[in-house]
Motif scaffolding. Structure first.
Motif, PDB file in Angstrom:
ATOM      1  N   VAL A   1      -5.734 -13.261   1.088  1.00 36.91           N
ATOM      2  CA  VAL A   1      -5.842 -12.789  -0.290  1.00 36.91           C
ATOM      3  C   VAL A   1      -7.262 -13.044  -0.793  1.00 36.91           C
ATOM      4  O   VAL A   1      -7.822 -14.103  -0.544  1.00 36.91           O
ATOM      5  N   ILE A   2      -7.828 -12.049  -1.484  1.00 36.47           N
ATOM      6  CA  ILE A   2      -9.111 -12.275  -2.162  1.00 36.47           C
ATOM      7  C   ILE A   2      -8.899 -12.078  -3.656  1.00 36.47           C
ATOM      8  O   ILE A   2      -8.346 -11.059  -4.082  1.00 36.47           O
TER       9      ILE A   2
ATOM     10  N   TRP B   1      -4.934  -7.926   7.490  1.00 32.74           N
ATOM     11  CA  TRP B   1      -4.712  -7.292   6.187  1.00 32.74           C
ATOM     12  C   TRP B   1      -5.199  -8.198   5.067  1.00 32.74           C
ATOM     13  O   TRP B   1      -4.954  -9.406   5.084  1.00 32.74           O
ATOM     14  N   VAL B   2      -5.867  -7.590   4.113  1.00 33.69           N
ATOM     15  CA  VAL B   2      -6.434  -8.379   3.021  1.00 33.69           C
ATOM     16  C   VAL B   2      -6.029  -7.750   1.687  1.00 33.69           C
ATOM     17  O   VAL B   2      -6.264  -6.560   1.457  1.00 33.69           O
ATOM     18  N   PHE B   3      -5.420  -8.557   0.864  1.00 33.54           N
ATOM     19  CA  PHE B   3      -5.036  -8.068  -0.465  1.00 33.54           C
ATOM     20  C   PHE B   3      -6.115  -8.493  -1.453  1.00 33.54           C
ATOM     21  O   PHE B   3      -6.497  -9.657  -1.507  1.00 33.54           O
ATOM     22  N   ILE B   4      -6.617  -7.546  -2.229  1.00 36.41           N
ATOM     23  CA  ILE B   4      -7.699  -7.838  -3.170  1.00 36.41           C
ATOM     24  C   ILE B   4      -7.217  -7.563  -4.584  1.00 36.41           C
ATOM     25  O   ILE B   4      -6.696  -6.475  -4.864  1.00 36.41           O
ATOM     26  N   SER B   5      -7.369  -8.550  -5.457  1.00 33.65           N
ATOM     27  CA  SER B   5      -6.950  -8.302  -6.848  1.00 33.65           C
ATOM     28  C   SER B   5      -7.817  -9.074  -7.830  1.00 33.65           C
ATOM     29  O   SER B   5      -8.677  -9.853  -7.436  1.00 33.65           O
ATOM     30  N   ASN B   6      -7.565  -8.824  -9.107  1.00 33.63           N
ATOM     31  CA  ASN B   6      -8.395  -9.365 -10.179  1.00 33.63           C
ATOM     32  C   ASN B   6      -7.928 -10.752 -10.610  1.00 33.63           C
ATOM     33  O   ASN B   6      -6.741 -11.046 -10.543  1.00 33.63           O
TER      34      ASN B   6
ATOM     35  N   GLY C   1      -1.258   4.984 -12.897  1.00 33.88           N
ATOM     36  CA  GLY C   1      -2.331   4.129 -13.424  1.00 33.88           C
ATOM     37  C   GLY C   1      -2.768   3.078 -12.416  1.00 33.88           C
ATOM     38  O   GLY C   1      -1.927   2.420 -11.779  1.00 33.88           O
ATOM     39  N   ASN C   2      -4.070   2.931 -12.290  1.00 37.61           N
ATOM     40  CA  ASN C   2      -4.611   1.934 -11.360  1.00 37.61           C
ATOM     41  C   ASN C   2      -4.785   0.607 -12.083  1.00 37.61           C
ATOM     42  O   ASN C   2      -5.390   0.549 -13.148  1.00 37.61           O
ATOM     43  N   PHE C   3      -4.281  -0.480 -11.487  1.00 36.33           N
ATOM     44  CA  PHE C   3      -4.498  -1.776 -12.158  1.00 36.33           C
ATOM     45  C   PHE C   3      -5.138  -2.805 -11.225  1.00 36.33           C
ATOM     46  O   PHE C   3      -4.996  -4.012 -11.410  1.00 36.33           O
ATOM     47  N   GLY C   4      -5.855  -2.293 -10.220  1.00 36.50           N
ATOM     48  CA  GLY C   4      -6.700  -3.212  -9.443  1.00 36.50           C
ATOM     49  C   GLY C   4      -5.974  -4.071  -8.439  1.00 36.50           C
ATOM     50  O   GLY C   4      -6.321  -5.233  -8.238  1.00 36.50           O
ATOM     51  N   ASN C   5      -4.960  -3.512  -7.792  1.00 33.70           N
ATOM     52  CA  ASN C   5      -4.256  -4.235  -6.725  1.00 33.70           C
ATOM     53  C   ASN C   5      -4.385  -3.429  -5.443  1.00 33.70           C
ATOM     54  O   ASN C   5      -3.780  -2.357  -5.320  1.00 33.70           O
ATOM     55  N   TYR C   6      -5.162  -3.927  -4.502  1.00 30.02           N
ATOM     56  CA  TYR C   6      -5.461  -3.141  -3.306  1.00 30.02           C
ATOM     57  C   TYR C   6      -5.164  -3.936  -2.038  1.00 30.02           C
ATOM     58  O   TYR C   6      -5.426  -5.140  -1.980  1.00 30.02           O
ATOM     59  N   LEU C   7      -4.673  -3.210  -1.048  1.00 26.87           N
ATOM     60  CA  LEU C   7      -4.427  -3.826   0.256  1.00 26.87           C
ATOM     61  C   LEU C   7      -5.254  -3.066   1.280  1.00 26.87           C
ATOM     62  O   LEU C   7      -5.130  -1.843   1.396  1.00 26.87           O
ATOM     63  N   LEU C   8      -6.098  -3.778   2.005  1.00 25.92           N
ATOM     64  CA  LEU C   8      -7.002  -3.091   2.948  1.00 25.92           C
ATOM     65  C   LEU C   8      -6.865  -3.673   4.346  1.00 25.92           C
ATOM     66  O   LEU C   8      -6.781  -4.903   4.504  1.00 25.92           O
TER      67      LEU C   8
END
Ligand code: UTP
Length: 414
Positions: free
Chosen positions: A96-97, A232-237, A312-319
């Protein structure tokens, strides 16, 4: 100043810096010189030139994008996807980032946003603490300690580190936590000239959350992930206190759809809501900021009466890590914001600016997605996963976030 430094300044039209030499001590001059040698002025020049180009008038084909509504999945489907994801997370292939390099200007808190405290039904909680709470629950479920990376910026790195040390990382395994700093870009005035700050250095600011790709590469995080077989890396605010960033279902869905990038969405509350939306532009997945979505498209509905551009995008991404590898070598476009900034005048006075006077350049993390044909999108319920702390008051404020957080806690206790 060394000849080499003077040549750089001359080449890039920044000779005005030499007018400040009379104000500098030998040590200050040395610091400034070192800083000048580190700045990529060629890049800065190109970015600044970009502000003069007319808006992109190329024909854009904006289309609806496919998404999966979590609420419409059957229990069996959900269980199946969760099983796929859980298997990967439990085997240690997931990290997680948290992006925490922003300035949090709108909130107006004097410190990193993660050190802001909220009075919740569970007692007073720092934003960082809430993230750790979420992590701990996920780790328990998946029987693994998930590596946690935190992106900071030069402005808040030290304070963030000291804060987390002081609070003993809220009892999360410290060995699994790593902070890394994102990059910076100089601010420039309307003519493209850099300005000096009160330490007599060129004033720089964080290069936007899109700086994450370069930062994880430069700071060795990407290599570490490779060594530790993080796939896998999950990136969020930092500021969404309901973020569900360890999500086996999303991971399972992404794998099932054979994608390398996934994002979560919430249904746009109404056509006017100020939230970016997912769509396809000229066949590629893209997030369009609300300001760039033509009103006629914003209002458009499908046969079921739902907004056609309503994800709506709320800044939760999995890359997938392979995407991060690709993006480490890629330059994203920069967005310029014209802002007010203090500056050192040539007579040595440190001045306030009443009016916007500088461009601040920022890359956006999601601008990278349009390099890919498709991405997985999972629509989740807003009240389950989205409670942002952005503004001091009103919408998306501590007050609204606490209400959503409390409601979720109360619901989970029933
Ligand atoms: P925002 O765009 O909401 O910015 O960031 P912000 O700094 O939190 O608040 P304002 O706009 O100044 O009021 C969304 C996420 O991206 C991170 C933020 O920390 C937040 O988690 N971010 C933003 C960075 O990590 N670096 C940046 O340069 C900008």
């Amino acid at each position: 100043m060394e000849r080499q430094v003077i040549e750089i300044l001359e080449k890039y039209g920044q000779e005005h810096i030499l007018n400040y030499l009379k104000l500098l001590s030998p040590q200050e001059e040395k610091n400034l010189q070192e800083q000048i040698l580190k700045i990529d002025f060629e890049n800065l020049k190109n970015i600044y030139e970009g502000t003069k180009n007319k808006a992109n008038i190329e024909e854009k084909r904006i289309e609806h994008i496919h998404y999966t509504d979590k609420e419409k999945l059957t229990e069996a489907e959900k269980n199946n996807l969760e099983e796929i994801g859980k298997q990967i997370i439990s085997s240690g292939h997931y990290a997680v980032i948290t992006m925490a390099g922003g300035q949090g200007t709108r909130l107006g808190h004097s410190g990193p946003k993660g050190t802001y405290i909220l009075n919740t039904v569970n007692g007073p909680k720092y934003l960082f603490e809430i993230i750790v709470d979420t992590l701990k629950v996920a780790c328990q479920k998946c029987e693994v300690t998930i590596p946690w990376y935190i992106m900071t910026s030069r402005e808040n790195h030290e304070e963030t580190l000291n804060f987390l040390e002081k609070h003993n990382y809220f009892e999360y395994d410290k060995n699994k936590v790593k902070l890394f700093m994102q990059g910076e870009l100089p601010l420039v005035d309307i003519k493209g000239k850099v300005i000096l700050d009160n330490e007599k250095k060129i004033k720089e600011a964080a290069d936007g959350n899109g700086g994450i790709y370069e930062a994880i590469s430069k700071n060795g995080i990407l290599n570490e992930m490779k060594q530790n077989q993080i796939d896998w890396v999950f990136i969020s605010n930092i500021d969404n206190i309901l973020s569900n960033f360890v999500d086996p279902l999303l991971l399972g869905l992404t794998i099932k759809e054979n994608q390398k990038i996934a994002a979560k969405s919430v249904a746009k509350a109404n056509a006017q809501e100020k939230i970016g939306v997912f769509c396809k532009v000229n066949g590629k997945a893209k997030i369009i900021e609300y300001i760039d979505l033509p009103q006629e498209l914003a209002n458009k509905k499908n046969e079921q009466g739902e907004l056609l551009f309503g994800e709506g995008n709320f800044g939760n991404y999995l890359l997938n890590r392979s995407v991060l590898d690709d993006l480490a070598k890629t330059k994203l476009p920069y967005h310029a914001a014209f802002k007010k900034s203090d500056y050192l005048a040539e007579n040595g006075e440190y001045k306030n600016s009443e009016e916007p006077n500088v461009y601040k350049f920022e890359a956006f993390i999601f601008d990278a997605f349009e390099r890919y044909d498709n991405i997985t999108i999972l629509r989740v319920k807003r009240e389950d996963e989205f409670a942002p702390v952005k503004n001091k008051e009103g919408v998306d404020s501590p007050q609204t976030a606490i209400e959503l957080y409390n409601a979720k806690v109360v619901k989970s206790r029933l």
